[in-house]
Structure formats: structure tokens, C-alpha cells
Design an enzyme around this catalytic site. Sequence first.
Site, PDB file in Angstrom:
ATOM      1  N   HIS A 140      43.918   1.241  -3.385  1.00 50.28           N
ATOM      2  CA  HIS A 140      42.652   1.967  -3.549  1.00 50.28           C
ATOM      3  C   HIS A 140      41.509   1.264  -2.827  1.00 50.28           C
ATOM      4  CE1 HIS A 140      40.858  -0.856  -6.502  1.00 50.28           C
ATOM      5  NE2 HIS A 140      42.081  -0.963  -7.004  1.00 50.28           N
ATOM      6  N   CYS A 167      46.357  -4.677  -7.945  1.00 51.30           N
ATOM      7  CA  CYS A 167      46.320  -3.579  -6.986  1.00 51.30           C
ATOM      8  C   CYS A 167      46.180  -4.110  -5.558  1.00 51.30           C
ATOM      9  CB  CYS A 167      45.154  -2.644  -7.292  1.00 51.30           C
ATOM     10  SG  CYS A 167      45.345  -1.732  -8.840  1.00 51.30           S
TER      11      CYS A 167
END
Length: 458
Positions: free
Chosen positions: A385, A403
Site C-alpha cells: 500500500h 506491510c
Amino acid sequence: MLRRPSDALVAATAVVLLSACTAQQPGPQSTDGTRPTDSATEATAAAPVVEVVDPDEVDAGDQKTPADDPSSEEGSEPGSGGGGAEASAPEQTEPGPPAPSGAAGTDAADIEFAPGDTFALAVTGGEFASVELLDADHSAVPADPGTVSEDGTGWQARAGLAGGASYEWRAVTTAADGSEHTTTGTFETSAPAGSTVRARSVIADDDTVGVGAPIIINFGGSVDEEFRDDVEQRLSVAVTDEDGEPREVDGGWAWLPNIDGHSRIHYRPAEFWPAHSQVAVDLPLEDVPFSESAHGGKDMTLDFEIGREQITVADAKTHRMTVTRNGEEVMDFPASLGAPRSPSYNGMHIVMSKAESYTMTSEQWGYSTPVTHAVRIHNNGEFIHAAPWSVGSQGSANVSHGCINLSTERASEYYDSAMYGDPVEVTGSSVDLTVDSGEVADWVYTWEEWQELSALAD
């Protein structure tokens, strides 16, 4: 056991072929002292008699029906993928099931077949060479070759019968003189009782997916272990190229652990799907027993496409994320992966979903952060992201909570390219994915481990 009269039951009938020639009486000798040649006497042995065995007469240890004791761990012997090798009594190296314990029915029209029953045949005057049992309503279901008894006179199917179904069988037998004979028949089964259980696919008809996409079938209830082989061997997957020509793809089904009492079966190839393929899945599950009290609700088919090959690799040591498409590198971005206290997980992930806007929350780390261009790659919380706050560390340090952080511009470019099933491999981290890390861990298993999860595994 569920019962209803069936007017389509057909008894196996024997065709007796007898031929003989009567030898001539001796006649006068010829002038050279020899006797004229007599006609040879030839007799063809009677064809073996094949009869259908009443399911009530099949040894209970070799039969699996919804009425069986639920505590029993006994089940029919699993076959190999695609229906297994054809059984042949003379060539059999391992003992098969014992011959049916009861006498074969002399009038198959009197036999009633219920869902889950074991279909069996017996032969006198010969031995079984091969038998096939076909689901006449579903041509995609592989023929059940069953198993021949050690003495060659008994045969039983490997799979239990579906409910409300029409079946055809074909038996090739060998007589005492070595001649082969074929007997055929048909029969029907009664409708099942109990509740229906639906099955749903994660992939939808006409979807285009990545080369790592597993076929995931989620059931609306539990499929008991003793019925899973019967369910699995009815399923088929066919792969064709862009011109509709068949493609050989080595793949297999696996039963993964139930989730909240719901069963699931996944299919994946041994290696990634070939790009630009068409995949057709047939799941004829209507009235197939799932347990003592439940059965499949309806038949399903699924047709989808494998798109281009796009593979992403994120390296925690080099702090970069590269993307190759059809073998050509199309992206090479600086990235930040999980910090030492919250590392990303090494191993093969797949794109599961994506959202233009998403709020990341974590009770463990105590944050709730809105992000953009979020691509989920595992359901343990790992995403790719946009993280504008970590741009200064991207390419040089790992600072995320697991992430893969990119700049907003780069995250947007990757987001636009990603589709369900795209492989994403993480390397260079201190921890590895395990099969318990999330619900979709299909590529964490080795191919050998995956094959062992089949209900048809030896």
C-alpha cells in the site's frame, strides 16, 4: 438406508454361446493305409454370469452409507486422481476387497439403491477383467473402475452412489477358456433425505485471474471426512489454450481445515497456471452425500480465464520490490518492509483483494491508519500500500508493521496492475509463512505436501 422402488434396475444377463461339431464316424482306409481326416471338435465355453449384488449383502466393512455408525472410521478405499488405474484380476499385485459376502441378486429389478450405497457385482463361471461404473447424468465425472476381489469373482465401486441418479455399468469378464465377454446394465438411486448444503466459489464465472489463483470452493456446512473421497472424485478441471486446444496441467484438490464448521476444498496446479488459459471446472454435487444427514444442494460449473503472468518479489534485504510481466521487468521500486519487531513473512503470497481506500487497524500495535491503493496479499494483515510517511526509509530501511510500503505514485501504478491470484513473493526476512499463517496458504505447501491433503491420497 433410504429406499424407493426403482423401475430402471437391470439385471446382468448371461449370453451362453455353445457351438460344437459332431465328429464323423471312422470310414474305410485309403489305399495308402491312412484314415481320412475327421472334422475337429470345437466347443466354446459358456459366457460367465454377471449379477448385481444387493447393497445389503455387501460386507459392511467395505460399504459406506449415510446410515453407517458416525463413529466408524471405515471408508471405501480411496482411488487415485482421475479415477485411478483400471483394475485387472490377473495382473493385480495387491489384494482387493473380499468378494461380496452375500449371494448375488438373481433379479436386479428387486434391488433398491440408496444414496451412499456401494454398488457391487459378482461373477460365476469366470473372472472380472475390468468394470466401469458411469454416472449417466454427468459425463464429466470420471468412470469408477472400482476394485476387483483377490479371487477375481467380486467387484465393488470405490465411490458411494449419489442420490436421484442414473448409472450405467460395463463389465468385461474372462471365461475359463480365456475368451472375453461384455455385460452391461443400468440402475437408478433413490432421492436423498436430510438437509442440503450449498457450495460457493471465490472465483466467479468469466473472471480473469492471476497465474497463482487457487480455485477455492467453500461449503455451507461440513463435509465429513469419510465422504470426502466420494465428493472429490466427482470434481474435474479442464484447461485449454486461447484456441480451445487442451493444455496438460498437473494439479490437484486439497481439503484444508474447516473454518467455523464449514468445509473447503482448494485446487492449485503443481506450478503456476500457464498464462492466457481457459479453465473449466465441473462440480456435480447435487444429492451427493456429505454426511449422514446432509447432501449437496446443486450442481455447479465455473469458467474463468488465466490472464498475463505477473509476479512480484519484495526483498527485505535490498529494500526493493520488482514486478515482472510475461518474463519482462516492468517495475523496480524502492520499498520498506516489516521492521525487525514486526517483520514481513518470507514465502509465496497471492493478491487476494484490493481497495482504493482502506483503514489499517491493529490491536497488537495500537493503530488505526487510513491508506490508499491497498492490495491485500495475505489475510494475516500483509498488504502492499501507499505509505507517504515512510518514503524517506523506502529503499534503505524496513520500518513497517509487516506491510510493503511504497510511495503513493508507485503504489498507484502497482495497484492498477494487480489482479486476484497474482503471486507475490517476500524474501530476505527473518520469519517465514507457515500453513497456519492465514486461510489462503496454498503456495506455502510444497507440491508433495499438497497432494497428501487430497482425500484420494494413498
